[in-house]
Design an enzyme around this catalytic site. Structure first.
Site, PDB file in Angstrom:
ATOM      1  N   ASN A 106       0.870  -1.441   0.192  1.00 37.55           N
ATOM      2  CA  ASN A 106       0.017   0.023  -0.075  1.00 37.55           C
ATOM      3  C   ASN A 106       0.733   1.271   0.052  1.00 37.55           C
ATOM      4  O   ASN A 106       1.980   1.234   0.316  1.00 37.55           O
ATOM      5  CB  ASN A 106      -1.001   0.088   1.184  1.00 37.55           C
ATOM      6  CG  ASN A 106      -2.075  -0.672   0.842  1.00 37.55           C
ATOM      7  OD1 ASN A 106      -3.159  -0.250   0.197  1.00 37.55           O
ATOM      8  ND2 ASN A 106      -2.358  -2.001   1.362  1.00 37.55           N
ATOM      9  N   HIS A 137      22.725   0.087  12.251  1.00 36.64           N
ATOM     10  CA  HIS A 137      24.033   0.770  12.836  1.00 36.64           C
ATOM     11  C   HIS A 137      24.629   0.129  14.149  1.00 36.64           C
ATOM     12  O   HIS A 137      23.819   0.106  14.980  1.00 36.64           O
ATOM     13  CB  HIS A 137      24.007   2.318  12.782  1.00 36.64           C
ATOM     14  CG  HIS A 137      23.596   3.009  11.467  1.00 36.64           C
ATOM     15  ND1 HIS A 137      24.514   3.415  10.585  1.00 36.64           N
ATOM     16  CD2 HIS A 137      22.602   3.131  10.883  1.00 36.64           C
ATOM     17  CE1 HIS A 137      24.105   3.805   9.905  1.00 36.64           C
ATOM     18  NE2 HIS A 137      22.889   3.954   9.622  1.00 36.64           N
ATOM     19  N   THR A 188      10.374  -6.343  16.603  1.00 35.66           N
ATOM     20  CA  THR A 188      11.773  -6.237  16.990  1.00 35.66           C
ATOM     21  C   THR A 188      12.312  -7.839  17.312  1.00 35.66           C
ATOM     22  O   THR A 188      13.588  -8.128  17.123  1.00 35.66           O
ATOM     23  CB  THR A 188      12.075  -5.501  18.194  1.00 35.66           C
ATOM     24  OG1 THR A 188      11.250  -6.291  19.294  1.00 35.66           O
ATOM     25  CG2 THR A 188      12.054  -4.068  18.121  1.00 35.66           C
ATOM     26  N   LYS A 189      11.367  -8.932  17.296  1.00 31.75           N
ATOM     27  CA  LYS A 189      11.671 -10.085  17.306  1.00 31.75           C
ATOM     28  C   LYS A 189      10.695 -10.970  16.337  1.00 31.75           C
ATOM     29  O   LYS A 189       9.676 -10.524  15.945  1.00 31.75           O
ATOM     30  CB  LYS A 189      11.409 -10.635  18.704  1.00 31.75           C
ATOM     31  CG  LYS A 189      12.296  -9.904  19.827  1.00 31.75           C
ATOM     32  CD  LYS A 189      11.921 -10.630  21.226  1.00 31.75           C
ATOM     33  CE  LYS A 189      12.959  -9.915  22.233  1.00 31.75           C
ATOM     34  NZ  LYS A 189      12.415 -10.393  23.653  1.00 31.75           N
ATOM     35  N   ARG A 203       4.135  -7.723  20.933  1.00 27.27           N
ATOM     36  CA  ARG A 203       3.987  -8.842  21.630  1.00 27.27           C
ATOM     37  C   ARG A 203       2.666  -9.826  21.304  1.00 27.27           C
ATOM     38  O   ARG A 203       1.960  -9.233  20.663  1.00 27.27           O
ATOM     39  CB  ARG A 203       3.581  -8.594  23.256  1.00 27.27           C
ATOM     40  CG  ARG A 203       5.055  -7.684  23.912  1.00 27.27           C
ATOM     41  CD  ARG A 203       4.605  -7.405  25.374  1.00 27.27           C
ATOM     42  NE  ARG A 203       5.765  -6.919  25.830  1.00 27.27           N
ATOM     43  CZ  ARG A 203       6.181  -5.621  26.059  1.00 27.27           C
ATOM     44  NH1 ARG A 203       5.438  -4.662  25.186  1.00 27.27           N
ATOM     45  NH2 ARG A 203       7.322  -5.171  26.650  1.00 27.27           N
TER      46      ARG A 203
END
Length: 209
Positions: A106, A137, A188-189, A203
């Protein structure tokens, strides 16, 4: 107060407005009537041929790419777009990217494949304003951020995944087949198949049973 004279819209006006609608809602391309395909197909062919001529891009059949989508695929950063995939307006896609069949990208989505690339499976849908960065980074305190080394692990997204609007997926994440990512999430996981996640950081909130 006088008003400017009213002029009835021309056929060209309607075509220009149709193109704008398709740029932001490209799924409508597959629903166009034959009379609209007479101008839409040559328009798309010109956009796609120009991209394949200028960038290291391969586009399969029945795709739609908005005329103001930005695709950058210098040698070594190839972009492959599977058949039936739609890419909406104001996206910025930087290879290496591997998009499967019938993927929906989209508007206002940003993807950068870093060195290791981003892979997206068939029939996955990604909401507006989402971002995917397959690089990171270093953050050591002994030098400036701009002087830190850049690393890349890659991002992998499975088939039949639904990613809501305003989602951020960071480098190294794998999202399994059939997963659902709630709007506004920061992933992030890695996410297992058919799992629903939401939040910042994302989560587990359920399973897609």
């Amino acid at each position: 107060m006088s008003h400017p004279p009213h002029h009835a819209p021309t056929a060209e006006d309607y075509i220009a407005q149709h193109k704008q609608r398709l740029n932001y809602m490209p799924w409508l391309y597959s629903r166009l009537k034959p009379k609209h395909l007479e101008w839409a197909n040559p328009w798309q062919a010109a956009i796609q041929h120009a991209l394949m001529r200028l960038e290291t891009v391969h586009i399969e059949d029945a795709c739609f790419i908005a005329e103001n989508a930005q695709l950058f695929a210098e040698p070594g950063r190839r972009i492959h777009i599977g058949s039936g995939t739609h890419i909406a307006a104001d996206t910025v896609l930087h290879g290496p990217l591997q998009l499967g069949k019938h993927v929906s990208i989209n508007h206002h989505i940003t993807m950068d494949g870093g060195r290791q690339g981003i892979t997206i499976g068939d029939n996955t849908r990604i909401g507006a304003y989402s971002s995917f960065y397959a690089f990171n980074h270093g953050m050591d305190a002994d030098r400036l951020i701009r002087e830190q080394p850049v690393t890349s692990k890659g991002i992998t997204i499975g088939t039949d995944v639904w990613i809501g609007a305003h989602v951020c997926v960071v480098d190294g994440v794998t999202i399994g087949d059939g997963a659902v990512i709630g709007s506004g999430s920061v992933v992030t996981k890695s996410v297992t198949a058919y799992t629903k996640v939401a939040g910042n950081p994302a989560r587990v909130i359920g399973k897609r049973d």
